[in-house]
Write an enzyme that holds these catalytic residues in place. Structure first.
Site, short mmCIF file in Angstrom:
data_model
loop_
_atom_site.label_atom_id
_atom_site.label_comp_id
_atom_site.label_asym_id
_atom_site.label_seq_id
_atom_site.Cartn_x
_atom_site.Cartn_y
_atom_site.Cartn_z
CG ASP A 1 -1.37 2.37 6.70
OD1 ASP A 1 -1.61 2.25 5.48
OD2 ASP A 1 -1.57 3.41 7.33
CG ASP B 1 -1.64 1.27 1.43
OD1 ASP B 1 -2.33 1.69 0.48
OD2 ASP B 1 -1.54 1.88 2.52
CG ASP C 1 -4.14 -1.16 2.96
OD1 ASP C 1 -4.34 -0.98 1.75
OD2 ASP C 1 -3.55 -0.35 3.69
#
Length: 638
Positions: free
Chosen positions: A533, A337, A537
């Protein structure tokens, strides 16, 4: 009427691990098994007290054997299959029947410890879904019949008008009909920059309203909202087992069946084929069972994995299970990410294009000090860090969707904002300023134009700052043997391209929703690890062969992941990969040795060439060997 004001997501405390009653019971039984084993050994070898010896061994057999026995009987009569639980119990009883109760107690303790560790890891699924649901407020302020009314989440209907004030979470997917504001959409999309919302714009449930009150019409019920779909994706992803789990399940039952079938076959062969007495045949059959019992086999993996997990934890890399460590050893693709993972999720001033940079920054800081917008705070912080003193301004006024303006002591109007605000002030950018603005846009930075009246003083760029040393961390990951590295982000294409170039990634995908990330995880060359995080996600973290979260991330990401980087240092990931691969090689070595001892010594035991003491020596020697091979990993540096 009181309203519910919620903290910004970054201010939420970290997750707290709560031990379930089932896990507490498993830990207690494992501890009791170990205590009984130690008491039995003390009574047998140190104090030579038979009563103490048998009290300890009986305690170990009851605490370690009853749970395994119940599980074995359930598998046998309900699921119609044999498993290692039954083999362990019979092996322990077989050892006790020929006077080797210590061997049986050791077997039961090791097996109990393994099951307890598995129980601990399994609790994360329900915790992750619960943490995700906590993003929804309990209800919302709804405007009905001209009156504001607090409604529970389940009472909100399509067509209701939500009144969303600064600091509140959006309770349902809705469309703005009155008012303007900025919304933090990072929990859902991963977009690092707050998004301006005007009438006609959609609000997603779970996002945070930052600075303006708006009225928004509900367009989807709570059960079909963006957040509800995210919960569904989480539950679906976490039901899918890893390759390691599937392989283990396939081999467990055949191994148990082979060993259980061989024990009576050995006894029958010796008793009726070779004419041995009942006692001699039974003695050899039980010696065979003790030698063939998978004590060294069982501890081969836990001894290695627990040592490797301890070494990793010392370096700030927390593995939630040994399966996660094993999965990391085989990872070929790592997907990252962007926001909060490769970057710090913190807006930072990156560029100032002006004839007098100090004067332009001071003017911008004086204006932005009256705004709570993250971009404004980044400029104020940069001015403070550089020792720039902002001028005093009065009559500061935020202009939604444009920026901010105020009056200087000499009466002139100073302003800072976007191109629309510059046009509103009658200001025109020269060629150099226009080029700077285009360059900032190409790099994915948010731009702020600052000026006085019709004159532009400068153009500034603000962007999400990269984590320190992130490029060297990704290079080290490649050097550790990870073939593919890719960035998956909900940010715009130009932002993703700029960040990918800065960190040295040649592959990226931009503009992704949570379901897009989930789909791509299945399409990338596997096995795949996902590093993230945010809430957005979580489904991808759960669906990937391995989920990795940074400790500064959201509760949901941390709960969903298999590995947590406690110091937010992605540089540790390369070391963790090397450790995992060393652990896998050690496990293979241990298993080959343990099975080798069984394959060599077991036939000799049947032939009567290996007496019970020598069989126990070979058995325990193999156990000690694999334990020391595992403890070797404690010295590994991540």
């Amino acid at each position: 009427m009181t309203t519910q004001t919620l903290p910004h997501p970054s201010a939420r405390p970290g997750p707290r691990f709560k031990m379930s009653p089932e896990l507490r019971r498993a830990v207690l039984l494992t501890a009791l098994t170990l205590a009984g084993l130690l008491v039995g050994l003390t009574g047998q070898y140190l104090l030579h007290l038979p009563a103490l010896q048998w009290a300890g061994y009986v305690t170990a057999f009851l605490a370690g054997g009853i749970p395994a026995g119940r599980a074995a009987l359930h598998s046998l009569f309900v699921e119609r299959k044999l498993d290692v639980d039954l083999l362990m119990v019979l092996a322990a009883l077989g050892a006790a029947s020929i006077g080797q109760a210590a061997d049986g107690a050791i077997l039961l303790f090791l097996f109990s410890l393994s099951n307890t560790l598995q129980d601990w890891a399994m609790g994360r699924t329900s915790s992750a879904v619960q943490a995700l649901m906590n993003l929804n407020p309990e209800g919302a302020t709804v405007l009905r019949g001209g009156q504001e009314k607090w409604c529970e989440l389940g009472d909100i209907r399509i067509g209701d008008l939500l009144v969303v004030r600064p600091g509140e979470r959006v309770a349902a997917d809705a469309r703005v009909v009155r008012g303007q504001t900025s919304v933090d959409e990072s929990p859902i999309t991963g977009e690092s920059v707050p998004v301006d919302k005007a009438p006609g714009a959609e609000l997603a449930s779970g996002t945070v309203n930052l600075n303006g009150s708006v009225e928004a019409e509900v367009i989807r019920p709570a059960g079909e909202s963006t957040l509800a779909r995210l919960v569904g994706l989480m539950e679906q992803a976490q039901t899918q087992k890893s390759r390691t789990e599937s392989l283990t399940e396939r081999w467990e039952s055949p191994y148990a069946m082979i060993v259980l079938a061989l024990v009576p076959a050995v006894y029958a062969l010796l008793r009726f084929g070779f004419g041995l007495s009942v006692d001699d045949a039974w003695y050899r059959a039980m010696t065979f069972m003790v030698v063939a019992s998978p004590c060294a086999v069982v501890i081969s993996t836990p001894a290695v994995m627990l040592s490797a997990m301890a070494a990793a934890a010392r370096a700030g890399v927390l593995f939630k299970s040994s399966a996660a460590l094993d999965a990391l050893a085989g990872v070929q693709t790592v997907a990252f990410d962007k926001t909060g993972t490769l970057t710090q999720a913190k807006m930072t001033l990156t560029a100032v294009h002006a004839g007098d940079e100090g004067q332009a920054l001071a003017l911008a800081a004086g204006l932005e000090a009256h705004s709570e917008h993250p971009i404004a705070q980044a400029i104020v912080t940069a001015a403070r860090d550089r020792g720039v003193t902002p001028p005093t301004v009065t009559d500061a006024q935020a202009i939604p969707g444009h920026g901010i303006e105020a009056r200087l002591p000499d009466g002139q109007v100073a302003w800072a904002g976007n191109v629309r605000l510059a046009q509103r002030q009658g200001a025109t950018l020269d060629d150099a300023q226009q080029a700077a603005l285009s360059d900032l846009g190409a790099r994915g930075s948010s731009s702020v134009i600052v000026g006085i009246g019709p004159r532009v003083s400068g153009v500034m760029g603000v962007a999400d700052a990269l984590r320190p040393d992130i490029r060297s961390a990704l290079d080290a990951l490649k050097a550790s043997g990870v073939a593919h590295r890719v960035m998956l982000t909900g940010d715009r294409e130009e932002v993703a391209r700029s960040v990918a170039a800065e960190v040295g990634l040649s592959e990226f995908r931009a503009g992704l929703l949570p379901e897009d990330k989930l789909r791509l995880i299945g399409e990338l060359p596997g096995p795949v690890a996902m590093v993230g995080d945010g809430v957005n996600d979580a489904p991808a973290l759960a669906r990937a062969d391995l989920g990795v979260a940074v400790a500064s991330g959201t509760d949901v990401a941390i709960e969903s992941a298999d590995v947590v980087l406690m110091q937010n240092d992605l540089g540790k990931l390369a070391g963790a990969v090397r450790l995992a691969r060393d652990a896998r090689h050690t496990v293979i070595t241990n298993l080959l040795f343990a099975f080798g001892v069984i394959l060599i010594v077991a036939p000799l035991a049947v032939a009567g060439k290996v007496p019970l003491p020598l069989g126990v020596l070979a058995h325990e020697g193999g156990t000690v060997f694999v334990v020391f091979m595992g403890l070797r990993l404690l010295r590994h540096r991540v």
